[in-house]
Design a protein around this motif. Structure first.
Motif, PDB file in Angstrom:
ATOM      1  N   UNK A   1       0.948  -1.325   0.010  1.00 62.36           N
ATOM      2  CA  UNK A   1      -0.109  -0.017  -0.093  1.00 62.36           C
ATOM      3  C   UNK A   1       0.615   1.099   0.033  1.00 62.36           C
ATOM      4  N   UNK A   2       0.279   2.195  -0.488  1.00 57.69           N
ATOM      5  CA  UNK A   2       1.184   3.615  -0.378  1.00 57.69           C
ATOM      6  C   UNK A   2       0.527   4.627  -1.526  1.00 57.69           C
ATOM      7  N   UNK A   3       1.292   5.726  -2.063  1.00 58.75           N
ATOM      8  CA  UNK A   3       0.869   6.602  -2.617  1.00 58.75           C
ATOM      9  C   UNK A   3       1.477   6.728  -3.839  1.00 58.75           C
ATOM     10  N   UNK A   4       0.917   6.978  -4.967  1.00 61.07           N
ATOM     11  CA  UNK A   4       1.309   7.174  -6.384  1.00 61.07           C
ATOM     12  C   UNK A   4       2.070   8.453  -6.493  1.00 61.07           C
ATOM     13  N   UNK A   5       3.240   8.333  -6.893  1.00 63.85           N
ATOM     14  CA  UNK A   5       4.241   9.352  -7.268  1.00 63.85           C
ATOM     15  C   UNK A   5       4.097   9.802  -8.582  1.00 63.85           C
TER      16      UNK A   5
ATOM     17  N   UNK B   1       2.514   2.033 -15.919  1.00 65.25           N
ATOM     18  CA  UNK B   1       3.227   1.908 -14.935  1.00 65.25           C
ATOM     19  C   UNK B   1       3.042   2.602 -13.967  1.00 65.25           C
ATOM     20  N   UNK B   2       3.047   2.398 -12.559  1.00 63.95           N
ATOM     21  CA  UNK B   2       3.015   3.327 -11.611  1.00 63.95           C
ATOM     22  C   UNK B   2       4.119   3.152 -10.754  1.00 63.95           C
TER      23      UNK B   2
ATOM     24  N   UNK C   1       4.927  -0.562 -10.352  1.00 60.91           N
ATOM     25  CA  UNK C   1       3.860  -1.439 -10.659  1.00 60.91           C
ATOM     26  C   UNK C   1       3.489  -1.433 -12.130  1.00 60.91           C
ATOM     27  N   UNK C   2       3.393  -2.732 -12.404  1.00 64.75           N
ATOM     28  CA  UNK C   2       3.162  -2.878 -14.073  1.00 64.75           C
ATOM     29  C   UNK C   2       1.908  -3.346 -14.312  1.00 64.75           C
ATOM     30  N   UNK C   3       1.258  -2.650 -15.134  1.00 64.94           N
ATOM     31  CA  UNK C   3      -0.165  -3.175 -15.392  1.00 64.94           C
ATOM     32  C   UNK C   3      -0.469  -3.136 -16.857  1.00 64.94           C
ATOM     33  N   UNK C   4      -0.718  -4.604 -17.028  1.00 65.86           N
ATOM     34  CA  UNK C   4      -1.031  -5.108 -18.437  1.00 65.86           C
ATOM     35  C   UNK C   4      -2.364  -4.823 -18.939  1.00 65.86           C
ATOM     36  N   UNK C   5      -2.389  -4.176 -19.934  1.00 62.94           N
ATOM     37  CA  UNK C   5      -3.761  -3.366 -20.406  1.00 62.94           C
ATOM     38  C   UNK C   5      -4.613  -4.426 -20.887  1.00 62.94           C
TER      39      UNK C   5
ATOM     40  N   UNK D   1      13.340  -5.162  -9.718  1.00 60.82           N
ATOM     41  CA  UNK D   1      12.187  -6.070  -9.783  1.00 60.82           C
ATOM     42  C   UNK D   1      11.052  -5.092  -9.837  1.00 60.82           C
ATOM     43  N   UNK D   2       9.718  -5.635 -10.130  1.00 59.44           N
ATOM     44  CA  UNK D   2       8.416  -4.926 -10.318  1.00 59.44           C
ATOM     45  C   UNK D   2       7.317  -5.755 -10.059  1.00 59.44           C
ATOM     46  N   UNK D   3       6.385  -4.933  -9.546  1.00 61.62           N
ATOM     47  CA  UNK D   3       5.081  -5.710  -8.981  1.00 61.62           C
ATOM     48  C   UNK D   3       4.068  -5.831 -10.403  1.00 61.62           C
ATOM     49  N   UNK D   4       3.696  -7.136 -10.665  1.00 65.65           N
ATOM     50  CA  UNK D   4       2.698  -7.407 -11.769  1.00 65.65           C
ATOM     51  C   UNK D   4       1.394  -7.204 -11.138  1.00 65.65           C
TER      52      UNK D   4
END
Ligand code: ATP
Ligand code: MN
Length: 462
Positions: A22-26, A36-37, A50-54, A88-91
């Motif tokens: 959990x956190x705040x988007x920069x 990407x976030x 954070x990786x978002x696959x569309x 690393x990144x979070x998918x």
């Protein structure tokens, strides 16, 4: 599922299937097939990508609200990142928006903001890189200070915040009163303070030293670490009206041992921060002041130069520099003089001792010359004086004579004098301004930016 903070994720890199964070988007970045976030949760200066696959329709629906400042909870798998910037990144598999932050109104935009502007939004500035880093360094320094003294069996003493004595006789005190200011009780024309809350005039403390001495003269080595108040009518970058001070007081301790402790103490706490706050210190080194880490490393490895005030004056008189304040034996050293000595002459931290009695407080031990006292100041490059201390006068008669000389009322100091009347001991101590230390460690220019909520002349917001 494991809930983790970003710091642990980035250090442990657990390549597991499910993590929650959990956190705040920069910031965010968007492309045709991915988004990407950069997420920050305050645990470390670095963001988690954070990786978002569309191709995930549920996530795509959220994208308009995934803006700078919004708070989210994200779940997914941690994977090695093909990008160069992070390992690393979070998918993301699932994202919950905890709180939106309307993009056009959020006061912290992507760009760099001035520190003046950030002071006006002190409720949001901890969400910036700089203030996150300052806060973590401030925390680590507090801990290191306690650790240093606790490891050496100093007792932590809580000295009072409201006091009836003016330690330094220096004025600049905030008065504490519950008297009605528009209708003051009077006696023969003067305000009748016997009607005040404590039955007399009281103030916010400017130093815990005198009370600290009481405990050192009973229990051995002690230290205080608490808030201090000075009604300084100045708008400098080094003065606050409310600041924190560390004041050790050592029993059976002379000036030499006092200097040894001050030097060991400074090196210890600076070394601690270099070791435990590396990412934050690298940030300061890169964005706030180039070379800061190198200076600090040198200090930790150095042996401080020690000279007397008289020797310092001789050095300054030799200098081919036009000082604003002319140099002459007897003057109070100004920061231009202090900086010249540490930066130009010795290129090293300097401890100056044995100052003229006229420019120092009444409680300092008199030397045999009857002109100088056993005071010591620690000077460092860029800041000048960072620590001030002394061996205290332990001789009852000499102390009384000094009070008379300065036209101070003996009766006000009756308990302080009794420490000398009954079982007096040699003892010494010093004071370190906590915010000055943080300025020195981080390179931050303005003291208002190293304390969460600054109180200074004409300003006490938040
Ligand atoms: P200065 O000459 O800079 O005003 P001072 O001689 O008044 O300092 P001391 O009375 O010796 O300082 O106080 C001990 C320490 O407290 C100082 O070395 C400094 O680090 C810190 N300090 C003093 N005044 C302030 C202030 N207004 N705001 C923040 N820190 C302060
Ligand atoms: Mn001052």
């Amino acid at each position: 599922m494991q809930t983790m903070r970003v710091k642990s994720i980035l250090t442990e890199k657990p390549l597991v299937e499910k993590i929650k964070v959990s956190g705040w988007i920069r910031t965010t970045r968007d492309s045709k097939s991915f988004s990407f976030i950069e997420l920050n949760d305050g645990s470390v200066i670095t963001n988690l990508q954070i990786f978002i696959d569309k191709s995930n329709a549920e996530l795509v629906k959220l994208i308009p609200d995934l803006t700078t400042g919004a708070s989210i909870e994200a779940q997914g798998a941690l994977k090695a990142s093909p990008g160069g910037k992070q390992d690393v990144e979070l998918h993301a598999e699932r994202i919950t928006i905890l709180g939106k932050a309307p993009a056009e109104e959020y006061p912290l935009q992507k760009k760099r903001h001035s520190f003046e502007y950030l002071r006006e939004i002190a409720h949001l500035r901890p969400r910036t890189n700089t203030f996150g880093a300052v806060t973590r360094v401030r925390n680590a320094l507090s801990f290191a200070i306690h650790k240093f003294f606790q490891e050496r069996e100093f007792l932590y003493i809580h000295t009072p915040i409201i006091t009836a004595s003016d330690c330094e006789g220096a004025g600049q005190m905030f008065q504490v009163t519950t008297l009605p200011l528009d209708n003051l009780p009077r006696e023969n024309g003067n305000v009748d303070f016997s009607k005040d809350f404590f039955g007399k005039k009281t103030f916010l403390t400017v130093s815990g030293q005198l009370e600290g001495e009481i405990y050192a003269c009973a229990l051995g080595n002690i230290y205080t670490f608490g808030p201090t108040f000075r009604a300084e009518h100045s708008l400098t970058s080094r003065h606050l009206a409310e600041f924190w001070m560390i004041e050790p007081e050592m029993a059976f301790c002379d000036l030499k041992q006092n200097m040894d402790t001050a030097e060991e103490f400074l090196k210890y706490i600076i070394g601690y921060v270099l070791e435990h706050c590396a990412p934050d210190m690298e940030f300061f080194n890169k964005w706030i002041e180039a070379g800061r880490m190198e200076t600090l490393q040198k200090i930790v490895a150095s042996t401080f130069t020690r000279i007397t005030y008289t020797e310092a004056i001789a050095e300054l008189e030799k200098a081919k520099v036009d000082f604003e304040y002319p140099v002459k034996w007897g003057i109070d050293l100004q920061s231009e003089h202090e900086k010249y000595l540490t930066e130009q002459v010795f290129k090293n931290p300097v401890i100056i001792s044995d100052y003229p009695k006229e420019i120092k407080a009444f409680y300092m031990k008199m030397n045999d010359d009857n002109k100088t006292v056993r005071a010591m100041d620690v000077l460092v490059p860029k800041i000048g004086e960072i620590i001030g201390g002394s061996e205290r006068e332990a001789d009852l008669e000499k102390l009384r004579a000094r009070l008379h000389e300065l036209k101070l009322d003996e009766k006000e100091y009756w308990w302080y004098l009794e420490l000398r009347k009954y079982g007096t001991i040699p003892h010494s101590g010093f004071g370190l301004g906590f915010e000055r230390l943080i300025q020195f460690v981080t390179g931050m220019q303005n003291i208002r930016d190293v304390i969460p909520f600054p109180r200074a002349y004409t300003s006490a917001e938040f």
